[in-house]
Write an enzyme that holds these catalytic residues in place. Structure first.
Site, PDB file in Angstrom:
ATOM      1  N   PRO A  14       9.184 -29.136  24.934  1.00 56.51           N
ATOM      2  CA  PRO A  14      10.007 -30.240  25.469  1.00 56.51           C
ATOM      3  C   PRO A  14      11.188 -29.731  26.300  1.00 56.51           C
ATOM      4  O   PRO A  14      12.346 -29.991  25.989  1.00 56.51           O
ATOM      5  CB  PRO A  14      10.465 -30.964  24.196  1.00 56.51           C
ATOM      6  CG  PRO A  14      10.485 -29.896  23.145  1.00 56.51           C
ATOM      7  CD  PRO A  14       9.488 -28.861  23.523  1.00 56.51           C
ATOM      8  N   GLY A  15      10.860 -29.003  27.383  1.00 60.23           N
ATOM      9  CA  GLY A  15      11.892 -28.511  28.302  1.00 60.23           C
ATOM     10  C   GLY A  15      12.014 -29.468  29.479  1.00 60.23           C
ATOM     11  O   GLY A  15      11.925 -30.694  29.310  1.00 60.23           O
ATOM     12  N   TRP A  87       0.572 -24.331  17.840  1.00 59.40           N
ATOM     13  CA  TRP A  87       0.703 -25.781  18.069  1.00 59.40           C
ATOM     14  C   TRP A  87      -0.629 -26.351  18.548  1.00 59.40           C
ATOM     15  O   TRP A  87      -1.064 -27.404  18.093  1.00 59.40           O
ATOM     16  CB  TRP A  87       1.771 -26.075  19.122  1.00 59.40           C
ATOM     17  CG  TRP A  87       3.181 -25.885  18.686  1.00 59.40           C
ATOM     18  CD1 TRP A  87       4.071 -24.964  19.158  1.00 59.40           C
ATOM     19  CD2 TRP A  87       3.893 -26.665  17.710  1.00 59.40           C
ATOM     20  NE1 TRP A  87       5.278 -25.113  18.533  1.00 59.40           N
ATOM     21  CE2 TRP A  87       5.201 -26.147  17.643  1.00 59.40           C
ATOM     22  CE3 TRP A  87       3.542 -27.732  16.883  1.00 59.40           C
ATOM     23  CZ2 TRP A  87       6.164 -26.671  16.781  1.00 59.40           C
ATOM     24  CZ3 TRP A  87       4.492 -28.254  16.031  1.00 59.40           C
ATOM     25  CH2 TRP A  87       5.793 -27.725  15.983  1.00 59.40           C
ATOM     26  N   LYS A 180       0.053 -26.023  46.353  1.00 54.59           N
ATOM     27  CA  LYS A 180       1.284 -25.894  45.565  1.00 54.59           C
ATOM     28  C   LYS A 180       1.546 -24.421  45.238  1.00 54.59           C
ATOM     29  O   LYS A 180       2.696 -23.963  45.242  1.00 54.59           O
ATOM     30  CB  LYS A 180       1.155 -26.729  44.280  1.00 54.59           C
ATOM     31  CG  LYS A 180       2.335 -26.605  43.305  1.00 54.59           C
ATOM     32  CD  LYS A 180       3.506 -27.471  43.685  1.00 54.59           C
ATOM     33  CE  LYS A 180       4.801 -27.156  42.967  1.00 54.59           C
ATOM     34  NZ  LYS A 180       4.834 -27.447  41.557  1.00 54.59           N
ATOM     35  N   ASN A 184       4.904 -22.066  45.634  1.00 56.97           N
ATOM     36  CA  ASN A 184       5.478 -21.323  44.508  1.00 56.97           C
ATOM     37  C   ASN A 184       5.557 -19.828  44.807  1.00 56.97           C
ATOM     38  O   ASN A 184       6.506 -19.156  44.400  1.00 56.97           O
ATOM     39  CB  ASN A 184       4.633 -21.509  43.243  1.00 56.97           C
ATOM     40  CG  ASN A 184       4.829 -22.863  42.597  1.00 56.97           C
ATOM     41  OD1 ASN A 184       3.906 -23.381  41.993  1.00 56.97           O
ATOM     42  ND2 ASN A 184       6.007 -23.430  42.702  1.00 56.97           N
ATOM     43  N   ARG A 258      15.516 -14.319  32.139  1.00 57.71           N
ATOM     44  CA  ARG A 258      14.319 -14.689  31.363  1.00 57.71           C
ATOM     45  C   ARG A 258      13.067 -14.114  32.024  1.00 57.71           C
ATOM     46  O   ARG A 258      13.084 -13.811  33.225  1.00 57.71           O
ATOM     47  CB  ARG A 258      14.191 -16.225  31.303  1.00 57.71           C
ATOM     48  CG  ARG A 258      15.275 -16.886  30.464  1.00 57.71           C
ATOM     49  CD  ARG A 258      14.943 -18.354  30.221  1.00 57.71           C
ATOM     50  NE  ARG A 258      15.139 -19.158  31.409  1.00 57.71           N
ATOM     51  CZ  ARG A 258      16.209 -19.949  31.616  1.00 57.71           C
ATOM     52  NH1 ARG A 258      17.151 -20.039  30.702  1.00 57.71           N
ATOM     53  NH2 ARG A 258      16.322 -20.634  32.725  1.00 57.71           N
TER      54      ARG A 258
HETATM   55  N1  LIG Z   1      11.064 -27.444  36.130  1.00 62.67           N
HETATM   56  C1  LIG Z   1      10.457 -27.782  37.263  1.00 62.67           C
HETATM   57  O1  LIG Z   1      11.057 -28.341  38.176  1.00 62.67           O
HETATM   58  C2  LIG Z   1       8.984 -27.497  37.438  1.00 62.67           C
HETATM   59  C3  LIG Z   1       8.316 -28.089  38.535  1.00 62.67           C
HETATM   60  C4  LIG Z   1       6.953 -27.878  38.686  1.00 62.67           C
HETATM   61  C5  LIG Z   1       6.284 -27.087  37.776  1.00 62.67           C
HETATM   62  N2  LIG Z   1       6.960 -26.516  36.727  1.00 62.67           N
HETATM   63  C6  LIG Z   1       6.184 -25.711  35.777  1.00 62.67           C
HETATM   64  O2  LIG Z   1       6.129 -26.412  34.536  1.00 62.67           O
HETATM   65  C7  LIG Z   1       6.047 -25.465  33.457  1.00 62.67           C
HETATM   66  C8  LIG Z   1       7.166 -25.782  32.472  1.00 62.67           C
HETATM   67  O3  LIG Z   1       8.403 -25.486  33.120  1.00 62.67           O
HETATM   68  P1  LIG Z   1       9.814 -26.048  32.663  1.00 62.67           P
HETATM   69  O4  LIG Z   1      10.717 -25.882  33.832  1.00 62.67           O
HETATM   70  O5  LIG Z   1       9.690 -27.375  32.035  1.00 62.67           O
HETATM   71  O6  LIG Z   1      10.205 -24.975  31.542  1.00 62.67           O
HETATM   72  P2  LIG Z   1      11.376 -25.058  30.460  1.00 62.67           P
HETATM   73  O7  LIG Z   1      12.432 -26.027  30.864  1.00 62.67           O
HETATM   74  O8  LIG Z   1      11.769 -23.657  30.179  1.00 62.67           O
HETATM   75  O9  LIG Z   1      10.644 -25.677  29.185  1.00 62.67           O
HETATM   76  C9  LIG Z   1       9.813 -24.925  28.341  1.00 62.67           C
HETATM   77  C10 LIG Z   1       9.967 -25.504  26.956  1.00 62.67           C
HETATM   78  O10 LIG Z   1       9.030 -24.863  26.093  1.00 62.67           O
HETATM   79  C11 LIG Z   1       9.709 -24.527  24.888  1.00 62.67           C
HETATM   80  N3  LIG Z   1       9.015 -23.422  24.221  1.00 62.67           N
HETATM   81  C12 LIG Z   1       9.090 -22.105  24.469  1.00 62.67           C
HETATM   82  N4  LIG Z   1       8.281 -21.429  23.628  1.00 62.67           N
HETATM   83  C13 LIG Z   1       7.701 -22.348  22.841  1.00 62.67           C
HETATM   84  C14 LIG Z   1       6.784 -22.266  21.763  1.00 62.67           C
HETATM   85  N5  LIG Z   1       6.298 -21.102  21.326  1.00 62.67           N
HETATM   86  N6  LIG Z   1       6.402 -23.407  21.153  1.00 62.67           N
HETATM   87  C15 LIG Z   1       6.874 -24.607  21.587  1.00 62.67           C
HETATM   88  N7  LIG Z   1       7.764 -24.752  22.593  1.00 62.67           N
HETATM   89  C16 LIG Z   1       8.161 -23.627  23.213  1.00 62.67           C
HETATM   90  C17 LIG Z   1      11.089 -24.142  25.359  1.00 62.67           C
HETATM   91  O11 LIG Z   1      11.972 -24.139  24.268  1.00 62.67           O
HETATM   92  P3  LIG Z   1      13.482 -23.551  24.331  1.00 62.67           P
HETATM   93  O12 LIG Z   1      14.330 -24.767  24.578  1.00 62.67           O
HETATM   94  O13 LIG Z   1      13.676 -22.934  23.013  1.00 62.67           O
HETATM   95  O14 LIG Z   1      13.507 -22.554  25.479  1.00 62.67           O
HETATM   96  C18 LIG Z   1      11.348 -25.285  26.342  1.00 62.67           C
HETATM   97  O15 LIG Z   1      11.743 -26.451  25.663  1.00 62.67           O
HETATM   98  C19 LIG Z   1       6.136 -24.085  34.097  1.00 62.67           C
HETATM   99  O16 LIG Z   1       4.851 -23.557  34.333  1.00 62.67           O
HETATM  100  C20 LIG Z   1       6.813 -24.371  35.434  1.00 62.67           C
HETATM  101  O17 LIG Z   1       6.509 -23.395  36.420  1.00 62.67           O
HETATM  102  C21 LIG Z   1       8.281 -26.712  36.537  1.00 62.67           C
END
Ligand SMILES: NC(=O)c1ccc[n+]([C@@H]2O[C@H](COP(=O)([O-])OP(=O)(O)OC[C@H]3O[C@@H](n4cnc5c(N)ncnc54)[C@H](OP(=O)(O)O)[C@@H]3O)[C@@H](O)[C@H]2O)c1
Length: 298
Positions: A14-15, A87, A180, A184, A258
């Site tokens: 849930p990020g 999970w 996409k 990236n 990170r």
């Molecule tokens: N953000 C964007 O704008 C965006 C746009 C397009 C695509 N994406 C892609 O979407 C994907 C997710 O990105 P994001 O930006 O959402 O990442 P993020 O904000 O870092 O979220 C990842 C989440 O996963 C949690 N997590 C880490 N290890 C875990 C585990 N073992 N079990 C359960 N939860 C765990 C993290 O917890 P913690 O809070 O403890 O770190 C965090 O809540 C990536 O592949 C990214 O490239 C992102």
């Protein structure tokens, strides 16, 4: 679909992206089970002046789950998929649809290795969202996903039907995913220079970007992507038209020290290029630099 007949849904990770999808479901009364690494009472999404709170708590121990769900949205970073395997095992049956909200073109293979059951659906995530230091998330665009046009994807589209997150079932998903990926891949340059979009205004960086994108395009086409010759210029134009201070998630990760998703965003081009006998001289320089920046040692 009314809430009574809704499928059960879990968000793993849930990020930034996971919170956005959780909020989209919660607004419709379809609050998902939240599965994460860090305990939180609730999630919070900020969209402009609006704040949406998603009832929690965030569960942190897969061993304490006692039933699987119909749909899992997997939204951990690609570097965290292996650690999230417990999970996936606890939440899935062979009928469960696991929608992978990650960048790249290899979601099927990479998640299947850690998901014993489940029907895996890759997604292209088109919207930017950013996790804040307090764990809340700032949404920076209209949520939109593209999925391949399959029966499993229809379950995802139905679950998000009427929500703030639009879902498109794409006939040519592979081409969209590669389009996409090219975007990236270029963002990796920002992680190497520690600079934001303004850097694409430099002539030397613009030239390098176009050469790199043409290299990526050749590999994408060899993989079957149907992309026009003008895609590299269109991607460069978009970076150049962005506000000079616009960042990208791989730069944010780099600045925070990170691990980087270098392999699924950049490494994949050299790996797939090698398999097709396509030279990738620019990737051959960029990828080791990104890998070392991410993983060290030193
Ligand atoms: N953000 C964007 O704008 C965006 C746009 C397009 C695509 N994406 C892609 O979407 C994907 C997710 O990105 P994001 O930006 O959402 O990442 P993020 O904000 O870092 O979220 C990842 C989440 O996963 C949690 N997590 C880490 N290890 C875990 C585990 N073992 N079990 C359960 N939860 C765990 C993290 O917890 P913690 O809070 O403890 O770190 C965090 O809540 C990536 O592949 C990214 O490239 C992102």
């Amino acid at each position: 679909m009314n809430p009574e007949s809704s499928p059960s849904v879990a968000i793993v990770g849930p990020g930034a992206i996971g919170t956005t999808i959780a909020a989209a479901l919660h607004e419709l009364g379809r609050t998902p089970l939240l599965c994460g690494r860090t305990y939180r009472e609730r999630l919070e999404l900020h969209d402009g002046d609006r704040a949406i709170e998603v009832a929690g708590p965030v569960r942190t121990d897969p061993a304490q789950l006692d039933h699987p769900v119909d749909i899992v949205f997997l939204a951990v970073k690609a570097t965290q998929t292996e650690a999230a395997a417990a999970w996936l095992a606890a939440l899935s049956t062979p009928e469960t649809v696991v929608c992978v909200l990650q960048n790249g073109v290899e979601q099927l293979e990479s998640v299947a290795a850690h998901c014993p059951h489940g029907r895996i659906v890759p997604a292209v995530v088109w919207f930017p969202a950013q996790a804040q230091p307090d764990g809340s998330v700032r949404l920076r665009g209209d949520p939109r996903l593209s999925l391949p046009d399959t029966a499993a994807s229809v379950m995802i589209a139905d679950a998000l039907q009427g929500s703030r997150c639009a879902v498109e079932l794409a006939a040519d998903f592979e081409s969209l995913a590669w389009r996409k990926l090219l975007q990236n891949a270029v963002a990796g340059l920002m992680a190497l220079t520690h600079r934001r979009s303004g850097m694409f205004g430099r002539c030397d960086i613009a030239r390098l970007t176009l050469d790199y994108l043409r290299e990526c395009l050749a590999v994408a086409r060899a993989e079957g992507a149907d992309l026009e010759d003008d895609v590299p210029q269109a991607i460069l134009d978009k970076f150049q038209a962005s506000p000079a201070d616009m960042g990208t998630s791989i730069l944010t990760d780099r600045e925070a020290g990170r691990p980087l998703e270098w392999d699924i965003r950049n490494g994949v081009v050299s790996r797939r290029g090698r398999a097709h006998g396509i030279p990738t001289p620019i990737s051959d320089v960029l990828v080791p630099l990104l890998a070392a920046a991410s993983d060290g040692p030193g």
